[in-house]
Design an enzyme around this catalytic site. Structure first.
Site, PDB file in Angstrom:
ATOM      1  CB  CYS A  76      -3.216  -4.559  -9.468  1.00 56.06           C
ATOM      2  SG  CYS A  76      -2.281  -3.298  -8.629  1.00 56.06           S
ATOM      3  CB  CYS A  81      -3.333  -3.002  -5.326  1.00 55.51           C
ATOM      4  SG  CYS A  81      -2.972  -4.582  -6.094  1.00 55.51           S
ATOM      5  CE  LYS A  84      -5.516  -2.851  -0.754  1.00 54.25           C
ATOM      6  NZ  LYS A  84      -5.273  -4.271  -0.736  1.00 54.25           N
ATOM      7  CE  LYS A  85      -1.468   2.330   1.094  1.00 59.55           C
ATOM      8  NZ  LYS A  85      -0.230   2.759   0.520  1.00 59.55           N
ATOM      9  N   GLY A 149      -8.852 -13.756 -25.466  1.00 58.93           N
ATOM     10  CA  GLY A 149      -7.972 -14.719 -26.113  1.00 58.93           C
ATOM     11  C   GLY A 149      -8.282 -16.147 -25.700  1.00 58.93           C
ATOM     12  CE1 TYR A 218      -5.497  -8.436  -0.327  1.00 61.58           C
ATOM     13  CE2 TYR A 218      -5.235 -10.805  -0.448  1.00 61.58           C
ATOM     14  CZ  TYR A 218      -5.220  -9.572  -1.053  1.00 61.58           C
ATOM     15  OH  TYR A 218      -4.935  -9.467  -2.387  1.00 61.58           O
ATOM     16  N   GLY A 220     -11.790  -9.312   2.323  1.00 65.09           N
ATOM     17  CA  GLY A 220     -12.979  -9.066   3.143  1.00 65.09           C
ATOM     18  C   GLY A 220     -12.697  -8.087   4.266  1.00 65.09           C
ATOM     19  CG  LEU A 221     -10.186  -9.317   7.587  1.00 62.84           C
ATOM     20  CD1 LEU A 221      -8.955  -9.595   8.448  1.00 62.84           C
ATOM     21  CD2 LEU A 221     -11.422  -9.373   8.451  1.00 62.84           C
ATOM     22  CD  GLU A 222      -6.601  -5.303   2.050  1.00 57.47           C
ATOM     23  OE1 GLU A 222      -5.378  -5.296   2.264  1.00 57.47           O
ATOM     24  OE2 GLU A 222      -7.076  -5.451   0.905  1.00 57.47           O
ATOM     25  CG  ASP A 349      -3.484 -13.314  -9.017  1.00 54.84           C
ATOM     26  OD1 ASP A 349      -2.319 -13.136  -8.636  1.00 54.84           O
ATOM     27  OD2 ASP A 349      -4.445 -12.635  -8.608  1.00 54.84           O
ATOM     28  CG  HIS A 487      14.191   8.344  18.492  1.00 54.17           C
ATOM     29  ND1 HIS A 487      13.433   7.344  19.056  1.00 54.17           N
ATOM     30  CD2 HIS A 487      14.061   9.430  19.299  1.00 54.17           C
ATOM     31  CE1 HIS A 487      12.893   7.810  20.179  1.00 54.17           C
ATOM     32  NE2 HIS A 487      13.252   9.059  20.338  1.00 54.17           N
ATOM     33  CD  GLU A 492      13.001   4.523  17.527  1.00 47.19           C
ATOM     34  OE1 GLU A 492      14.209   4.559  17.810  1.00 47.19           O
ATOM     35  OE2 GLU A 492      12.201   5.443  17.799  1.00 47.19           O
TER      36      GLU A 492
HETATM   37  C1  LIG Z   1      -9.645  -6.418  -3.692  1.00 48.22           C
HETATM   38  C2  LIG Z   1      -8.237  -6.809  -4.016  1.00 48.22           C
HETATM   39  C3  LIG Z   1      -7.192  -6.157  -3.417  1.00 48.22           C
HETATM   40  C4  LIG Z   1      -5.887  -6.495  -3.729  1.00 48.22           C
HETATM   41  N1  LIG Z   1      -4.880  -5.836  -3.095  1.00 48.22           N
HETATM   42  C5  LIG Z   1      -3.607  -6.144  -3.377  1.00 48.22           C
HETATM   43  C6  LIG Z   1      -2.558  -5.442  -2.753  1.00 48.22           C
HETATM   44  O1  LIG Z   1      -2.781  -4.546  -1.929  1.00 48.22           O
HETATM   45  N2  LIG Z   1      -1.293  -5.769  -3.087  1.00 48.22           N
HETATM   46  C7  LIG Z   1      -1.014  -6.755  -3.998  1.00 48.22           C
HETATM   47  O2  LIG Z   1       0.161  -6.999  -4.281  1.00 48.22           O
HETATM   48  N3  LIG Z   1      -2.004  -7.457  -4.581  1.00 48.22           N
HETATM   49  C8  LIG Z   1      -3.288  -7.172  -4.305  1.00 48.22           C
HETATM   50  N4  LIG Z   1      -4.301  -7.846  -4.928  1.00 48.22           N
HETATM   51  C9  LIG Z   1      -3.944  -8.951  -5.860  1.00 48.22           C
HETATM   52  C10 LIG Z   1      -3.526  -8.421  -7.226  1.00 48.22           C
HETATM   53  O3  LIG Z   1      -4.498  -7.552  -7.728  1.00 48.22           O
HETATM   54  C11 LIG Z   1      -3.309  -9.592  -8.166  1.00 48.22           C
HETATM   55  O4  LIG Z   1      -2.413 -10.497  -7.566  1.00 48.22           O
HETATM   56  C12 LIG Z   1      -2.733  -9.158  -9.496  1.00 48.22           C
HETATM   57  O5  LIG Z   1      -3.555  -8.236 -10.135  1.00 48.22           O
HETATM   58  C13 LIG Z   1      -2.512 -10.384 -10.396  1.00 48.22           C
HETATM   59  O6  LIG Z   1      -2.028  -9.982 -11.638  1.00 48.22           O
HETATM   60  P1  LIG Z   1      -2.225 -10.909 -12.913  1.00 48.22           P
HETATM   61  O7  LIG Z   1      -1.441 -10.262 -14.007  1.00 48.22           O
HETATM   62  O8  LIG Z   1      -1.946 -12.306 -12.585  1.00 48.22           O
HETATM   63  O9  LIG Z   1      -3.786 -10.845 -13.252  1.00 48.22           O
HETATM   64  P2  LIG Z   1      -4.802  -9.656 -13.358  1.00 48.22           P
HETATM   65  O10 LIG Z   1      -4.263  -8.380 -12.846  1.00 48.22           O
HETATM   66  O11 LIG Z   1      -6.062 -10.139 -12.757  1.00 48.22           O
HETATM   67  O12 LIG Z   1      -4.992  -9.442 -14.925  1.00 48.22           O
HETATM   68  C14 LIG Z   1      -5.575 -10.406 -15.745  1.00 48.22           C
HETATM   69  C15 LIG Z   1      -6.195  -9.697 -16.944  1.00 48.22           C
HETATM   70  O13 LIG Z   1      -6.507 -10.658 -17.935  1.00 48.22           O
HETATM   71  C16 LIG Z   1      -7.808 -10.385 -18.435  1.00 48.22           C
HETATM   72  N5  LIG Z   1      -8.325 -11.619 -19.027  1.00 48.22           N
HETATM   73  C17 LIG Z   1      -8.835 -12.705 -18.393  1.00 48.22           C
HETATM   74  N6  LIG Z   1      -9.138 -13.648 -19.291  1.00 48.22           N
HETATM   75  C18 LIG Z   1      -8.786 -13.149 -20.507  1.00 48.22           C
HETATM   76  C19 LIG Z   1      -8.846 -13.667 -21.826  1.00 48.22           C
HETATM   77  N7  LIG Z   1      -9.311 -14.893 -22.072  1.00 48.22           N
HETATM   78  N8  LIG Z   1      -8.391 -12.881 -22.834  1.00 48.22           N
HETATM   79  C20 LIG Z   1      -7.919 -11.638 -22.613  1.00 48.22           C
HETATM   80  N9  LIG Z   1      -7.854 -11.109 -21.380  1.00 48.22           N
HETATM   81  C21 LIG Z   1      -8.279 -11.860 -20.346  1.00 48.22           C
HETATM   82  C22 LIG Z   1      -8.554  -9.895 -17.230  1.00 48.22           C
HETATM   83  O14 LIG Z   1      -9.727  -9.196 -17.553  1.00 48.22           O
HETATM   84  C23 LIG Z   1      -7.496  -9.003 -16.600  1.00 48.22           C
HETATM   85  O15 LIG Z   1      -7.538  -7.721 -17.189  1.00 48.22           O
HETATM   86  C24 LIG Z   1      -5.616  -7.522  -4.664  1.00 48.22           C
HETATM   87  C25 LIG Z   1      -6.677  -8.202  -5.271  1.00 48.22           C
HETATM   88  C26 LIG Z   1      -7.974  -7.848  -4.964  1.00 48.22           C
HETATM   89  C27 LIG Z   1      -9.095  -8.576  -5.617  1.00 48.22           C
END
Ligand SMILES: Cc1cc2nc3c(=O)[nH]c(=O)nc-3n(C[C@H](O)[C@H](O)[C@H](O)COP(=O)(O)OP(=O)(O)OC[C@H]3O[C@@H](n4cnc5c(N)ncnc54)[C@H](O)[C@@H]3O)c2cc1C
Length: 512
Positions: A76, A81, A84-85, A149, A218, A220-222, A349, A487, A492
């Site tokens: 994010c 996020c 991108k924003k 990890g 989303y 790709g479109l963004e 995720d 308004h 609204e």
């Molecule tokens: C282009 C784009 C735009 C987005 N826009 C939005 C938006 O507008 N609004 C919204 O709500 N969501 C948006 N998202 C989705 C949002 O970013 C994710 O849903 C969110 O970041 C998920 O959080 P998370 O904690 O699950 O994982 P992440 O934020 O991905 O964090 C995981 C972390 O773990 C680390 N990691 C991975 N494996 C290991 C390991 N083995 N050991 C240690 N560290 C590790 C990674 O490097 C990363 O730092 C967007 C995503 C993308 C790709």
């Protein structure tokens, strides 16, 4: 050995067997070890520490295929996020500048956009967030380890630095929050060699130039939307439909607006290969399934937005017994975020069936921390999660799509109220408002409970965020109508809907 392991809160080298430590002392180095310092992991670790638990968080960023790297905070903050924003905002300002002239602003000469300035400003902001996260962890006494990890057993995590130095941590509870990374197609020669993904675009020092975005998710479109908005030539290649999983009528409005805005669409096309020409340009060859012809064009950049893969491969999960979904590779979780192994949890995720959104990862992380600290039994409510798509014409929604509502309740049991409205801001600017639309899906009988709200227009996310509260409270169509509008706003219009789709009447809002 026993003496060495008695200093149990120190990180131990691999040589000092973790199992011995645990068996000897019956305790762990940490109450909670979180693997992944993104939205979910940081929220979980900070909350647990705040509740008095001893917490460590490991975060490690594997550079992208192109070598792009970033700091603490996850997708994010660094490649999602936030950048991108901000780039979307850069694009909106371009449109605002055009509007401004209609509102009397004199802008000398044609406006042009400088990528390097925007990128540096966005990247500086992201770096300030990276720093802010580190400070917060320090303030809250969360041990931050810049390490990759992996699991050793149900209570043990191995951390590894970029230089290969290993550390063992034992924990009463382990939380996996490693998120996902963009995928490259495996069957398109040149895709990985010559293409970039969302992991790279926000960190480019120079403009990507004429760009082909493959995939109409989303993301790709963004990306194509903000590129168009800042004056780049952007094409989206779509295999079948745009915004899969979203309401398809709304998706059509979003892409319709983008087409009018200048984004090109290669519909029903599938990439075949990417080649680098002697000039340095990228020649992309694709199959157009409508014409059955092979077509090609050259681009400066090719951005793959063809989905994301969970970061579950290198965690040693299956060896420890953590069940993964066979299709997606994500971790199978229970409603309390528990995995198939006691004391190991997964949030964000990486977990199967959860929305891939920052606020859900954060909320799930916080609630899990409270439960692990024995402070609460509250589970995360994944129902009615609102979301927004930051395309040139923004789209936001909460609840069911019209298709889902029909499927769940039957076409005859739902009512759809809708309106095509014109944002006041568009009038003086003489902007086309054909795609500014509101749709409320509700039950047809009794209290007409709301099932879904859909909105395209300026500040769509800001609008739906507020209405999402009502939605959580079980709002009905009557509640909506009884809500007094503010308004003159676009929001609204949601409180004034009275034309049903079923009636076939003209849904264009007239008057003020
Ligand atoms: C282009 C784009 C735009 C987005 N826009 C939005 C938006 O507008 N609004 C919204 O709500 N969501 C948006 N998202 C989705 C949002 O970013 C994710 O849903 C969110 O970041 C998920 O959080 P998370 O904690 O699950 O994982 P992440 O934020 O991905 O964090 C995981 C972390 O773990 C680390 N990691 C991975 N494996 C290991 C390991 N083995 N050991 C240690 N560290 C590790 C990674 O490097 C990363 O730092 C967007 C995503 C993308 C790709």
């Amino acid at each position: 050995m026993a003496a060495f392991c008695r200093g149990k809160h120190r990180l131990k080298s691999i040589g000092c067997l973790h199992t011995s430590t645990r068996n000897l002392t019956g305790k762990f180095d940490y109450d909670v070890v979180v693997v992944g310092g993104g939205s979910g992991g940081l929220a979980c670790s900070k909350e647990a520490a705040q509740l008095g638990k001893k917490v460590a968080v490991l975060d490690y960023v594997e550079p992208s295929v192109k070598g792009t790297k970033w700091g603490l905070g996850g997708t994010c903050v660094n490649v999602g996020c936030i950048p991108k924003k901000l780039m979307h905002q850069a694009a909106l300002l371009g449109t605002a500048m055009k509007d401004a002239q209609k509102y009397g602003w004199k802008i000398p000469g044609p406006a042009s956009h400088d990528w390097a300035t925007m990128a540096a400003a966005v990247q500086n902001h992201v770096k300030s967030l990276n720093w802010g996260h580190r400070v917060q962890l320090q303030d809250k006494k969360v041990k931050y380890l810049n390490m990759k990890g992996s699991l050793v057993d149900g209570h043990t995590v191995k951390g590894e630095t970029a230089r290969g130095k290993e550390t063992i941590l034992t924990a009463r509870n382990i939380v996996i929050a490693t998120g996902g990374r963009p995928k490259y197609p495996t069957h398109v020669p040149g895709a990985e060699e010559h293409g970039i993904t969302s992991d790279d675009i926000f960190w480019l020092k120079e403009s990507p130039g004429k760009t082909l975005v493959v995939g109409a998710s989303y993301v790709g479109l963004e990306c194509a939307g903000f590129l168009t908005g800042i004056g780049q030539d952007a094409t989206i290649m779509v295999r079948s439909i745009a915004l899969r999983g979203f309401d398809q009528q709304m998706a059509g409005l979003v892409t319709g607006y983008m087409e009018a805005y200048g984004t090109k669409f290669a519909w029903n096309c599938t990439p075949k290969k990417v080649e680098k020409l002697p000039s340095g340009a990228l020649q992309v060859t694709w199959i157009n399934s409508s014409t059955k012809q092979e077509e090609h064009d050259t681009f400066d950049s090719v951005l793959w937005a063809v989905g994301r893969a969970p970061e579950s491969q290198l965690l040693n999960l299956e060896k420890v017994g953590v069940q993964l979904d066979k299709e997606t590779g994500k971790i199978v979780v229970a409603p309390d975020e528990a995995t198939s192994v006691p004391n190991i949890y997964a949030i964000g995720d990486i977990s199967q069936g959860r929305p891939e959104l920052t606020p859900t990862a954060i909320q799930a992380g916080k609630l899990l921390a409270r439960r692990l600290a024995g402070d609460s039994k509250e589970l995360m409510n994944y129902d009615h999660v609102p979301t927004a798509v930051f395309t040139p014409l923004e789209y936001s929604c909460v609840g069911l799509t019209e298709e889902e509502a029909e499927q769940k309740h039957g076409k005859d049991s739902i009512e759809v109220f809708h309106a095509f409205y014109k944002p006041l801001e568009f009038t003086v600017a003489e902007r086309d408002a054909s795609q500014c639309y509101i749709k409320v899906v509700c039950l047809r009988e009794e209290d007409q409970r709301l099932l879904g709200l859909h909105f395209t227009g300026p500040g769509a996310g800001e609008v739906i965020q507020g209405f999402a509260l009502g939605f959580q409270c079980g709002a009905t169509y009557t509640h909506l109508l009884n809500t007094v509008g503010i308004h003159p706003t676009c929001a609204e219009e949601l409180t004034k809907l009275n034309v049903t789709k079923r009636s076939g009447l003209d849904a264009t809002v007239t008057g003020c």
